[in-house]
Design an enzyme around this catalytic site. Structure first.
Site, PDB file in Angstrom:
ATOM      1  N   TRP A 132       0.815  -1.216   0.000  1.00 33.37           N
ATOM      2  CA  TRP A 132       0.000   0.000   0.000  1.00 33.37           C
ATOM      3  C   TRP A 132       0.851   1.270   0.000  1.00 33.37           C
ATOM      4  CZ3 TRP A 132      -3.566  -1.432   4.743  1.00 33.37           C
ATOM      5  CH2 TRP A 132      -4.272  -2.595   4.447  1.00 33.37           C
TER       6      TRP A 132
HETATM    7  S1  SF4 Z   1       4.287  -1.820   5.754  1.00 33.57           S
HETATM    8 FE1  SF4 Z   1       5.709  -1.706   4.007  1.00 33.57          FE
HETATM    9  S2  SF4 Z   1       5.314  -3.567   2.739  1.00 33.57           S
HETATM   10 FE2  SF4 Z   1       3.592  -3.315   4.196  1.00 33.57          FE
HETATM   11  S3  SF4 Z   1       2.056  -2.185   2.996  1.00 33.57           S
HETATM   12 FE3  SF4 Z   1       3.236  -0.659   4.158  1.00 33.57          FE
HETATM   13  S4  SF4 Z   1       4.925  -0.028   2.745  1.00 33.57           S
HETATM   14 FE4  SF4 Z   1       4.024  -1.927   1.922  1.00 33.57          FE
END
Ligand code: SF4
Ligand code: SF4
Length: 114
Positions: free
Chosen positions: A48
């Site tokens: 995301w």
């Molecule tokens: S924590 Fe990191 S890998 Fe997980 S959705 Fe957010 S940006 Fe993407």
């Protein structure tokens, strides 16, 4: 764009017991590779772009990539997690640098610019 784990920096959160990126990612996207003991994003297409993993990784081993359309623009936003705060360093498209510090845990908030 999904984050990259820098293998040389990732230690699998051995001191913490459980890898922080695995427990913190809202998409449950991280796994530890058995062969290397390092974290990897198992499904980059589901990321995301929330940057939570990059903010909280204790080794600063996770680097978020900008959209390729933005690659020629020298703007960067880099989080640095400290004990009770997050300091964001923003370099804008003209090269001007701003720093914003958010106090965490205490519930307060302050902003600084330079
Ligand atoms: S924590 Fe990191 S890998 Fe997980 S959705 Fe957010 S940006 Fe993407
Ligand atoms: S939080 Fe950082 S150091 Fe810990 S396992 Fe994930 S990438 Fe590696």
């Amino acid at each position: 764009m999904p984050p990259n784990v820098i293998p040389d920096k990732c230690d699998g959160c051995q001191k913490l017991g459980d890898p922080l990126c695995i427990s913190i990612c809202p998409g449950n996207l991280y796994v530890i590779e058995e062969a290397t003991g390092k974290a990897v994003c198992r499904d980059p297409g589901e990321c995301w772009d929330c940057m939570t993993c990059a903010i909280f990784c204790p080794q600063q081993a996770i680097v978020n990539q900008v959209q390729y359309q933005l690659a020629p623009i020298p703007a960067r936003l880099i989080p640095k997690l400290e004990q009770n705060s997050i300091t964001w360093t923003l370099t804008d498209c003209k090269g001007q640098v701003f720093r914003m510090r958010n106090i965490t845990l205490t519930g307060g908030e302050e902003d600084e610019e330079e």
